[in-house]
Design a protein around this motif. Structure first.
Motif, PDB file in Angstrom:
ATOM      1  N   ASP A  75      -4.318  23.761 -11.277  1.00 28.67           N
ATOM      2  CA  ASP A  75      -3.334  23.156 -10.385  1.00 28.67           C
ATOM      3  C   ASP A  75      -2.207  22.499 -11.168  1.00 28.67           C
ATOM      4  OD1 ASP A  75      -4.838  21.094 -11.495  1.00 28.67           O
ATOM      5  OD2 ASP A  75      -4.587  19.785  -9.765  1.00 28.67           O
ATOM      6  N   ARG A  76      -2.153  22.715 -12.473  1.00 26.36           N
ATOM      7  CA  ARG A  76      -1.200  21.948 -13.279  1.00 26.36           C
ATOM      8  C   ARG A  76      -0.473  22.752 -14.339  1.00 26.36           C
ATOM      9  NH1 ARG A  76      -5.047  17.204 -14.625  1.00 26.36           N
ATOM     10  NH2 ARG A  76      -5.478  17.615 -12.441  1.00 26.36           N
ATOM     11  N   PHE A  77      -0.200  24.028 -14.042  1.00 29.10           N
ATOM     12  CA  PHE A  77       0.616  24.816 -14.956  1.00 29.10           C
ATOM     13  C   PHE A  77       2.028  24.252 -15.021  1.00 29.10           C
ATOM     14  CE2 PHE A  77      -2.418  28.425 -14.174  1.00 29.10           C
ATOM     15  CZ  PHE A  77      -2.782  28.591 -15.497  1.00 29.10           C
ATOM     16  N   GLN A  78       2.577  24.205 -16.238  1.00 27.87           N
ATOM     17  CA  GLN A  78       3.956  23.809 -16.453  1.00 27.87           C
ATOM     18  C   GLN A  78       4.569  24.749 -17.489  1.00 27.87           C
ATOM     19  OE1 GLN A  78       4.902  19.392 -16.394  1.00 27.87           O
ATOM     20  NE2 GLN A  78       2.739  19.280 -16.926  1.00 27.87           N
ATOM     21  N   GLY A  79       5.861  24.602 -17.717  1.00 27.58           N
ATOM     22  CA  GLY A  79       6.531  25.440 -18.708  1.00 27.58           C
ATOM     23  C   GLY A  79       7.439  26.450 -18.047  1.00 27.58           C
ATOM     24  N   SER A 106      -3.065  29.762  -8.463  1.00 31.68           N
ATOM     25  CA  SER A 106      -2.614  28.752  -9.418  1.00 31.68           C
ATOM     26  C   SER A 106      -1.511  27.920  -8.798  1.00 31.68           C
ATOM     27  CB  SER A 106      -2.130  29.394 -10.721  1.00 31.68           C
ATOM     28  OG  SER A 106      -0.936  30.123 -10.544  1.00 31.68           O
ATOM     29  N   GLY A 107      -1.348  26.727  -9.361  1.00 29.08           N
ATOM     30  CA  GLY A 107      -0.321  25.812  -8.893  1.00 29.08           C
ATOM     31  C   GLY A 107       0.399  25.175 -10.059  1.00 29.08           C
ATOM     32  N   GLY A 108       0.860  23.947  -9.858  1.00 36.77           N
ATOM     33  CA  GLY A 108       1.676  23.300 -10.868  1.00 36.77           C
ATOM     34  C   GLY A 108       3.148  23.485 -10.570  1.00 36.77           C
ATOM     35  N   THR A 113      -2.839  16.618  -2.689  1.00 36.79           N
ATOM     36  CA  THR A 113      -2.478  17.138  -4.004  1.00 36.79           C
ATOM     37  C   THR A 113      -2.373  18.659  -3.971  1.00 36.79           C
ATOM     38  OG1 THR A 113      -4.766  17.458  -4.748  1.00 36.79           O
ATOM     39  CG2 THR A 113      -3.801  15.255  -5.084  1.00 36.79           C
ATOM     40  N   ASN A 114      -1.837  19.207  -5.053  1.00 44.37           N
ATOM     41  CA  ASN A 114      -1.759  20.651  -5.191  1.00 44.37           C
ATOM     42  C   ASN A 114      -3.155  21.273  -5.212  1.00 44.37           C
ATOM     43  OD1 ASN A 114      -1.033  23.101  -7.609  1.00 44.37           O
ATOM     44  ND2 ASN A 114      -0.022  23.056  -5.618  1.00 44.37           N
ATOM     45  N   GLN A 115      -4.120  20.568  -5.799  1.00 48.26           N
ATOM     46  CA  GLN A 115      -5.497  21.076  -5.810  1.00 48.26           C
ATOM     47  C   GLN A 115      -6.036  21.184  -4.390  1.00 48.26           C
ATOM     48  OE1 GLN A 115      -7.149  22.283  -8.338  1.00 48.26           O
ATOM     49  NE2 GLN A 115      -9.133  22.610  -7.349  1.00 48.26           N
ATOM     50  N   ASP A 116      -5.721  20.211  -3.538  1.00 48.42           N
ATOM     51  CA  ASP A 116      -6.131  20.295  -2.133  1.00 48.42           C
ATOM     52  C   ASP A 116      -5.541  21.542  -1.483  1.00 48.42           C
ATOM     53  OD1 ASP A 116      -7.472  17.825  -2.289  1.00 48.42           O
ATOM     54  OD2 ASP A 116      -5.655  16.721  -1.762  1.00 48.42           O
ATOM     55  N   PHE A 117      -4.283  21.831  -1.787  1.00 43.31           N
ATOM     56  CA  PHE A 117      -3.631  23.013  -1.225  1.00 43.31           C
ATOM     57  C   PHE A 117      -4.318  24.288  -1.709  1.00 43.31           C
ATOM     58  CE2 PHE A 117      -0.533  26.334  -0.688  1.00 43.31           C
ATOM     59  CZ  PHE A 117       0.129  25.986   0.484  1.00 43.31           C
ATOM     60  N   LEU A 118      -4.613  24.362  -3.010  1.00 42.64           N
ATOM     61  CA  LEU A 118      -5.274  25.547  -3.560  1.00 42.64           C
ATOM     62  C   LEU A 118      -6.680  25.722  -2.985  1.00 42.64           C
ATOM     63  CD1 LEU A 118      -4.174  25.274  -7.308  1.00 42.64           C
ATOM     64  CD2 LEU A 118      -3.188  26.736  -5.525  1.00 42.64           C
ATOM     65  N   GLU A 119      -7.378  24.622  -2.772  1.00 44.45           N
ATOM     66  CA  GLU A 119      -8.708  24.704  -2.166  1.00 44.45           C
ATOM     67  C   GLU A 119      -8.621  25.253  -0.746  1.00 44.45           C
ATOM     68  OE1 GLU A 119     -11.553  24.268  -3.529  1.00 44.45           O
ATOM     69  OE2 GLU A 119     -11.263  23.007  -5.302  1.00 44.45           O
ATOM     70  N   ALA A 120      -7.593  24.834   0.000  1.00 50.34           N
ATOM     71  CA  ALA A 120      -7.406  25.350   1.358  1.00 50.34           C
ATOM     72  C   ALA A 120      -7.080  26.837   1.331  1.00 50.34           C
ATOM     73  CB  ALA A 120      -6.288  24.577   2.060  1.00 50.34           C
ATOM     74  N   THR A 176       0.859  -1.179   0.000  1.00 49.92           N
ATOM     75  CA  THR A 176       0.000   0.000   0.000  1.00 49.92           C
ATOM     76  C   THR A 176       0.899   1.233   0.000  1.00 49.92           C
ATOM     77  OG1 THR A 176      -1.774  -1.100   1.232  1.00 49.92           O
ATOM     78  CG2 THR A 176      -1.782   1.316   1.205  1.00 49.92           C
ATOM     79  N   ALA A 177       0.751   2.065  -1.010  1.00 50.50           N
ATOM     80  CA  ALA A 177       1.539   3.291  -1.098  1.00 50.50           C
ATOM     81  C   ALA A 177       0.606   4.491  -0.955  1.00 50.50           C
ATOM     82  CB  ALA A 177       2.280   3.363  -2.433  1.00 50.50           C
ATOM     83  N   LEU A 178       0.894   5.342   0.025  1.00 48.22           N
ATOM     84  CA  LEU A 178       0.150   6.585   0.232  1.00 48.22           C
ATOM     85  C   LEU A 178       0.989   7.731  -0.332  1.00 48.22           C
ATOM     86  CD1 LEU A 178      -1.184   6.058   3.872  1.00 48.22           C
ATOM     87  CD2 LEU A 178      -2.157   5.276   1.699  1.00 48.22           C
ATOM     88  N   LEU A 179       0.422   8.487  -1.255  1.00 47.64           N
ATOM     89  CA  LEU A 179       1.197   9.426  -2.058  1.00 47.64           C
ATOM     90  C   LEU A 179       0.769  10.865  -1.843  1.00 47.64           C
ATOM     91  CD1 LEU A 179       0.864   7.457  -5.422  1.00 47.64           C
ATOM     92  CD2 LEU A 179       2.652   7.175  -3.717  1.00 47.64           C
ATOM     93  N   LEU A 180       1.730  11.725  -1.540  1.00 44.49           N
ATOM     94  CA  LEU A 180       1.535  13.169  -1.596  1.00 44.49           C
ATOM     95  C   LEU A 180       2.102  13.643  -2.925  1.00 44.49           C
ATOM     96  CD1 LEU A 180       2.600  14.400   1.974  1.00 44.49           C
ATOM     97  CD2 LEU A 180       0.299  13.985   1.116  1.00 44.49           C
ATOM     98  N   SER A 181       1.281  14.283  -3.721  1.00 44.28           N
ATOM     99  CA  SER A 181       1.701  14.627  -5.077  1.00 44.28           C
ATOM    100  C   SER A 181       2.386  15.989  -5.142  1.00 44.28           C
ATOM    101  CB  SER A 181       0.494  14.635  -6.019  1.00 44.28           C
ATOM    102  OG  SER A 181       0.888  15.106  -7.299  1.00 44.28           O
ATOM    103  N   ASP A 182       3.558  15.999  -5.766  1.00 42.78           N
ATOM    104  CA  ASP A 182       4.263  17.253  -6.029  1.00 42.78           C
ATOM    105  C   ASP A 182       4.419  17.474  -7.530  1.00 42.78           C
ATOM    106  OD1 ASP A 182       6.085  15.180  -6.469  1.00 42.78           O
ATOM    107  OD2 ASP A 182       7.811  16.459  -6.020  1.00 42.78           O
ATOM    108  N   VAL A 183       3.580  16.813  -8.335  1.00 45.05           N
ATOM    109  CA  VAL A 183       3.717  16.917  -9.789  1.00 45.05           C
ATOM    110  C   VAL A 183       2.406  17.384 -10.410  1.00 45.05           C
ATOM    111  CG1 VAL A 183       5.498  15.153  -9.881  1.00 45.05           C
ATOM    112  CG2 VAL A 183       3.114  14.475 -10.145  1.00 45.05           C
ATOM    113  N   PRO A 184       2.465  18.229 -11.438  1.00 46.28           N
ATOM    114  CA  PRO A 184       1.249  18.662 -12.126  1.00 46.28           C
ATOM    115  C   PRO A 184       0.500  17.468 -12.707  1.00 46.28           C
ATOM    116  CG  PRO A 184       3.122  20.041 -12.744  1.00 46.28           C
ATOM    117  CD  PRO A 184       3.675  18.884 -11.974  1.00 46.28           C
ATOM    118  N   GLY A 185      -0.791  17.408 -12.453  1.00 48.58           N
ATOM    119  CA  GLY A 185      -1.611  16.316 -12.963  1.00 48.58           C
ATOM    120  C   GLY A 185      -1.716  15.123 -12.036  1.00 48.58           C
ATOM    121  N   ASP A 186      -0.849  15.066 -10.995  1.00 52.01           N
ATOM    122  CA  ASP A 186      -0.932  14.035  -9.951  1.00 52.01           C
ATOM    123  C   ASP A 186      -0.803  12.620 -10.481  1.00 52.01           C
ATOM    124  OD1 ASP A 186      -1.454  16.160  -8.155  1.00 52.01           O
ATOM    125  OD2 ASP A 186      -3.595  16.057  -8.623  1.00 52.01           O
ATOM    126  N   ASP A 187       0.005  12.431 -11.506  1.00 51.81           N
ATOM    127  CA  ASP A 187       0.230  11.089 -12.044  1.00 51.81           C
ATOM    128  C   ASP A 187       1.071  10.299 -11.045  1.00 51.81           C
ATOM    129  OD1 ASP A 187       0.982   8.810 -13.388  1.00 51.81           O
ATOM    130  OD2 ASP A 187       1.619   9.842 -15.219  1.00 51.81           O
TER     131      ASP A 187
END
Length: 416
Positions: A274-278, A309-311, A250-257, A173-184
């Motif tokens: 939550d997924r700007f890149q570039g 915004s995030g990402g 996820t980053n979206q959770d952070f932005l919602e907070a 079981t892997a519990l993941l905190l996402s630091d990547v745009p799109g949360d892949d």
């Protein structure tokens, strides 16, 4: 307004604290042994949640970035190199593979993953640690996306890209905190327990795209692309029937907070994405155009409004200055808006932006006027990639220290 900008960051950090998120998702104890591996910048609070949940019978360890460790109750927590792996990263990866290999099918391996895990667990395959260190540094400075960087990392590793799950017969079981745009999940810490859709050929193409000449890495990837080496386990592989990968933050959770905070103090708030890149420069150009449109045409919303915004931006480093993607974003934003100005904050939620001690910086409507009075040239600092020096001179850095969180970037612009 300065206080609101910084308080919005701290409030969202507290609302998405890794201890709280981990505690809510830990599975019950297994009939066999329960082993734990915590890896990433949030390893300390995630490990603490597991220790409180399972007690002293828990086995395993954690590994985190230098300066992110602290006291633990039952399990050791090591520190290792980040963003460039070092000998301690190699030792941690070997310990992780050994731990996984000792388990039986009746046991349960719990993996607590947060950003930074790619560097903290390094098990080079086909290259020396020294070449992998140099390649990692070159990729980070090239402007490559995190997806491109991790495609290379996975195919030069014995542990990434699902290979840790492959190394154990236990339930995982892997519990993941996402630091990547799109949360892949396959990108977070290079997905040690996640099926890997990328290939040797795609990793080789990344080296070609950015003109990176690393002979050993190239030979290894070319062998893999010809089918002479075993690929990473792919989606649909039966081994993943005993593996659960669960996103818990996820980053979206952070932005919602953060939105909850801004609405609580009376501001209309719009989450852009939550997924700007570039490149940070181009991301700043987009945000500047949006600020100008809101002021001129009340489109897409009328002012006053807070834009969130995030990402994860990137910076192609050409100068010798100090900075990070968030500080560079704000300096480019100041350049594009010129005298119009805006209140804003841009910060990395892990507390460390690029190669500096700052999480990010603040922008004010008077930043350019204050810079001129101080003899600072925006253009000069941008050409040298020295956004840090610019904001430090104005006293506008945001310094939090390591937050032991890592949910990507946070940007807030207050448009009035």
């Amino acid at each position: 307004m300065r206080q609101h900008l910084t308080q919005s960051l701290h409030t969202a950090l507290e609302a998405t604290h890794p201890y709280r998120l981990t505690q809510a998702h830990l599975p019950p104890s297994a009939h066999g042994r329960t082993a734990l591996l915590a890896v990433g910048k949030a390893a300390l609070p995630m490990l603490a949640a597991a220790e409180d949940h399972y007690g002293p019978t828990l086995t395993g360890f954690g590994v985190t970035r230098d300066g992110h460790g602290g006291p633990t109750r039952y399990l050791p927590l090591y520190e290792a190199g980040h963003p460039t792996p070092d000998a301690r990263s190699l030792n941690a990866a070997n310990k992780a593979l050994e731990l996984a290999g000792r388990l039986s099918p009746s046991d349960h391996l719990i993996l607590l993953v947060s950003g930074g895990g790619s560097a903290l667990l390094a098990a080079p395959w086909g290259v020396s640690l020294e070449e992998k260190q140099a390649l990692t540094q070159a990729l980070l400075a090239s402007g490559a996306t995190i997806q491109e960087i991790n495609a290379v990392r996975k195919h030069l590793s014995r542990i990434k890209g699902g290979r840790l799950a492959q190394a154990t017969p236990a339930h995982v079981t892997a519990l993941l905190l996402s630091d990547v745009p799109g949360d892949d999940p396959s990108v977070i810490a290079s997905g040690p327990t996640v099926p890997d859709p990328s290939t040797f050929q795609e990793a080789l193409a990344v080296l070609d795209r950015y003109g990176l000449d690393f002979p050993s890495a190239r030979r290894h990837l070319e062998r893999g692309a010809r089918g002479a080496l075993e690929e990473t386990p792919k989606p649909g592989d039966p081994l993943f029937e005993r593996v659960e990968n669960r996103l818990i933050g996820t980053n979206q959770d952070f932005l919602e907070a953060a939105r909850t905070y801004w609405e609580g103090v009376g501001y209309r708030t719009l989450i852009l994405s939550d997924r700007f890149q570039g490149e940070a420069r181009e991301l700043a150009r987009f945000h500047a155009a949006l600020v100008q449109s809101i002021r001129a045409h009340h489109t897409p919303v009328p002012p006053p409004v807070v834009l969130l915004s995030g990402g994860e931006a990137s910076v192609t480093v050409r100068g010798s200055g100090r900075g990070g993607r968030n500080q560079e974003f704000l300096l480019w934003l100041a350049h594009f808006l010129d005298e119009a100005g805006v209140w804003g904050i841009a910060a990395d939620t892990d507390g460390l932006d690029g190669n500096t001690e700052a999480a990010g910086a603040l922008l004010t409507p008077h930043t350019l006027a204050r810079a001129r009075a101080a003899g600072l040239s925006v253009r000069d600092h941008l050409e040298r990639n020295d956004a840090h020096g610019f904001f430090a001179a104005l006293g506008d850095l945001v310094v939090t220290g390591p937050t032991q969180n890592n949910l990507n970037d946070y940007r807030a612009l207050v448009v009035v």
